[in-house]
Design an enzyme around this catalytic site. Structure first.
Site, PDB file in Angstrom:
ATOM      1  N   GLY A  73       0.873  -1.182  -0.130  1.00  0.00           N
ATOM      2  CA  GLY A  73       0.001   0.022  -0.333  1.00  0.00           C
ATOM      3  C   GLY A  73       0.869   1.270  -0.208  1.00  0.00           C
ATOM      4  N   PHE A  75       1.393   2.974   2.477  1.00  0.00           N
ATOM      5  CA  PHE A  75       2.083   2.865   3.637  1.00  0.00           C
ATOM      6  C   PHE A  75       3.480   2.070   3.669  1.00  0.00           C
ATOM      7  CE2 PHE A  75      -0.847  -0.532   3.340  1.00  0.00           C
ATOM      8  CZ  PHE A  75      -0.086  -1.711   3.531  1.00  0.00           C
ATOM      9  N   ASP A 224     -12.130   3.685   6.364  1.00  0.00           N
ATOM     10  CA  ASP A 224     -11.317   3.396   5.239  1.00  0.00           C
ATOM     11  C   ASP A 224     -11.654   1.970   4.850  1.00  0.00           C
ATOM     12  OD1 ASP A 224      -9.779   3.514   2.952  1.00  0.00           O
ATOM     13  OD2 ASP A 224      -7.914   2.915   3.972  1.00  0.00           O
ATOM     14  N   HIS A 226     -12.466  -0.407   3.107  1.00  0.00           N
ATOM     15  CA  HIS A 226     -12.718  -0.939   1.481  1.00  0.00           C
ATOM     16  C   HIS A 226     -12.390  -2.366   1.664  1.00  0.00           C
ATOM     17  CE1 HIS A 226      -8.394  -1.014   1.325  1.00  0.00           C
ATOM     18  NE2 HIS A 226      -8.333   0.047   1.806  1.00  0.00           N
TER      19      HIS A 226
END
Length: 255
Positions: A73, A75, A224, A226
């Site tokens: 990701g 991150f 978040d 998802h």
């Protein structure tokens, strides 16, 4: 299982249960300590470290050798491996304190909230095991390890479209990383194949209850959610009879 995001909101009135504070829990500095410690010192305290570790100290040889990249990701990177206790775990590796990277102060809320959500599995008034359990956190410094680089290259080659992230060999020897070891939560919802409508309904129900418990206990909101942040795994009991694998549907029961 739900992976956390660092969002909270004000306490809603009328709660019947005592709320669990984020500050003052085991391993979390008091307000007075927070005013004295630097962001780096706070992070070391959360990691239960006296100093910054090397990759080799944080991820010892056999654990490192078993690492396989399973996700990524903005991150950083995620690897699956087997820890020293023989359990399958996921390592989330996040570069910090560099250009366009999170700072010490920005990564701390994620660690704090992950810990608090992990503790909900042991709650009394509000309890859920629906959040990924955080085993440990390390602050690490050094160049990206060769084996992890090889696993990154394999992912990049085999994944359709390749990796969205830059190849980790761009990081200098002075680069700082936060390494978070989580339980292995299974496959993300995007790639999980449900066999029946009943399975899909059960997963949705568990997500709803998990979020409700976190809101009641910690005033936590997941902003978040998802399908990459929902992990699913089958828990049917596996046995071996005369060398043959036998799977038994538990229907939520355990002998």
């Amino acid at each position: 299982m739900v992976t956390p995001t660092s969002e909270r909101r004000a306490k809603s009135p009328g709660s019947a249960c005592k709320q669990t504070p984020l500050r003052g829990s085991l391993g979390i500095p008091s307000r007075r300590q927070s005013n004295i410690l630097s962001p780096k010192e706070k992070l070391l305290l959360y990691c239960d470290q006296q100093r910054i570790l090397t990759f080799q100290e944080c991820i010892p040889g056999p654990v490192m050798d078993a690492c396989v990249k399973i996700g990524e990701g903005s991150f950083g990177e995620v690897f699956r491996t087997t820890n020293k206790d023989g359990n399958t775990v996921a390592l989330k590796i996040v570069p910090i304190e560099g250009e366009n990277q999170k700072t010490f102060e920005e990564i701390l809320p994620e660690i704090v909230i992950s810990r608090e959500l992990s503790k909900l599995k042991e709650g009394s008034c509000n309890r859920t095991g629906g959040f990924i359990h955080l085993h440990r956190v390390c602050l690490v410094q050094g160049a990206w390890p060769d084996h992890l680089l090889a696993m990154w290259d394999q992912w990049h080659t085999e994944r359709e479209g390749g990796s969205y992230n830059d190849r980790p060999d761009i990081f200098p020897d002075s680069q700082l990383f936060v390494v978070m070891e989580f339980e292995d939560g299974g496959c993300d919802l995007e790639h999980f194949q449900f066999s029946t409508f009943k399975e899909a309904k059960a997963a949705l129900h568990q997500i709803c209850v998990t979020l409700a418990v976190a809101e009641a206990a910690l005033q936590f909101e997941h902003r978040d959610l998802h399908w990459g942040n929902v992990l699913v795994k089958r828990i049917d009991s596996t046995h071996y009879l005369n060398g043959e694998k036998v799977c038994v549907a538990t229907s939520g029961l355990e002998k």
